[in-house]
Design a protein around this motif. Structure first.
Motif, short mmCIF file in Angstrom:
data_model
loop_
_atom_site.label_atom_id
_atom_site.label_comp_id
_atom_site.label_asym_id
_atom_site.label_seq_id
_atom_site.Cartn_x
_atom_site.Cartn_y
_atom_site.Cartn_z
N SER A 1 45.16 30.16 88.56
CA SER A 1 44.12 31.13 88.21
C SER A 1 44.64 32.57 88.20
CB SER A 1 42.95 31.03 89.19
OG SER A 1 42.35 29.76 89.12
N PHE A 2 45.50 32.90 89.14
CA PHE A 2 45.94 34.29 89.27
C PHE A 2 47.22 34.59 88.52
CE2 PHE A 2 42.88 34.08 92.67
CZ PHE A 2 42.33 35.36 92.69
N ALA B 1 43.97 26.56 79.84
CA ALA B 1 42.76 26.00 80.43
C ALA B 1 42.73 24.49 80.27
CB ALA B 1 41.52 26.63 79.79
N TRP B 2 43.14 24.00 79.09
CA TRP B 2 43.18 22.56 78.87
C TRP B 2 44.19 21.89 79.81
CZ3 TRP B 2 40.10 19.23 76.66
CH2 TRP B 2 39.22 19.65 75.66
N MET C 1 36.85 25.92 91.07
CA MET C 1 37.38 26.67 89.94
C MET C 1 36.40 27.72 89.43
SD MET C 1 40.47 26.26 89.31
CE MET C 1 40.37 27.27 87.85
N LEU C 2 35.12 27.51 89.63
CA LEU C 2 34.13 28.52 89.27
C LEU C 2 34.41 29.80 90.04
CD1 LEU C 2 31.50 28.65 87.51
CD2 LEU C 2 30.23 28.31 89.63
N SER D 1 39.78 35.71 89.88
CA SER D 1 41.03 36.15 89.26
C SER D 1 40.77 37.13 88.12
CB SER D 1 41.83 34.95 88.76
OG SER D 1 41.09 34.22 87.79
N ASN D 2 39.81 36.82 87.27
CA ASN D 2 39.55 37.70 86.13
C ASN D 2 38.91 39.01 86.57
OD1 ASN D 2 40.11 36.35 83.31
ND2 ASN D 2 39.42 34.74 84.67
N PHE D 3 38.07 38.97 87.58
CA PHE D 3 37.47 40.20 88.08
C PHE D 3 38.53 41.08 88.74
CE2 PHE D 3 34.96 42.69 91.21
CZ PHE D 3 34.14 43.34 90.31
#
Length: 204
Positions: free
Chosen positions: A17-18, A121-122, A155-156, A162-164
């Motif tokens: 994620s990061f 993502a896949w 993962m939610l 990570s995106n924030f």
């Protein structure tokens, strides 16, 4: 899941994620150009889209994609084309937007849809499905529904966090980027990252 599986899941999700990718790059770019508020829509879209992707993968969509080379290549090429288009728009943005990033505008539903074109993502969804939802023989593990729900919940949180975090970095740099041609070169570097990621997608 036992404690060992949960620990491994958390470590794996943290690394995936990061680490830099299309989502984190766009989160940084959106916040740097338009501010944190416009980027927040995308930060919410990523976990929404990824959860739908993970749920679909766990319920058999992943097996369908893996079993149909034509479909897999169609998704891959669509993802590459979209990312190159975003990179081109980003490379041309040279002024901070006060209200909205007109050149680089990714809405909520675009962000959700991007997850289905994102090869990273896949790969993550298929790896989690193979490692935690089904066993080595390809059969459902004990309590597959519960396992899938846990993975989606974990993962939610990770996808948003990570995106924030990347968006916060981009937002923090806005004042510095407003000087001279710094924003243009910053955007071109991020555009190069997106283009490089698109090229990498063709090799996997």
């Amino acid at each position: 899941m036992n404690p060992g599986e949960i620990t491994t899941l958390l470590l794996f999700c943290t690394a995936m994620s990061f680490s830099p990718g299309p989502n984190t790059t766009l989160s940084t770019a959106l916040a740097a150009n338009g501010g944190l508020r416009p980027a927040l829509r995308f930060c919410l879209a990523v976990p929404t889209g990824w959860t739908l992707l993970m749920a679909g993968s766990g319920l058999g969509l992943g097996a369908l994609v893996l079993g149909a080379p034509g479909l897999r290549w169609a998704l891959k090429l669509a993802g590459v084309a979209y990312m190159l288009w975003l990179a081109w728009k980003l490379a041309r943005a040279d002024q901070l937007a006060q209200v909205d990033a007109r050149r680089l505008r990714v809405g909520f539903w675009q962000g959700v849809g991007l997850q289905f074109l994102n090869i990273k993502a896949w790969m993550l969804a298929l790896t989690l499905t193979a490692g935690w939802v089904v066993n080595a023989a390809g059969r459902p593990a004990p309590n597959p529904g519960e396992r899938l729900a846990i993975i989606c919940a974990v993962m939610l949180v990770f996808a948003f966090s990570s995106n924030f975090t990347y968006a916060l970095v981009g937002s923090t740099l806005r004042g510095w980027l407003a000087q001279g041609r710094r924003l243009l070169w910053f955007n071109r570097v991020l555009a190069l990252v997106l283009a490089s990621t698109a090229a990498w997608m063709l090799t996997v």
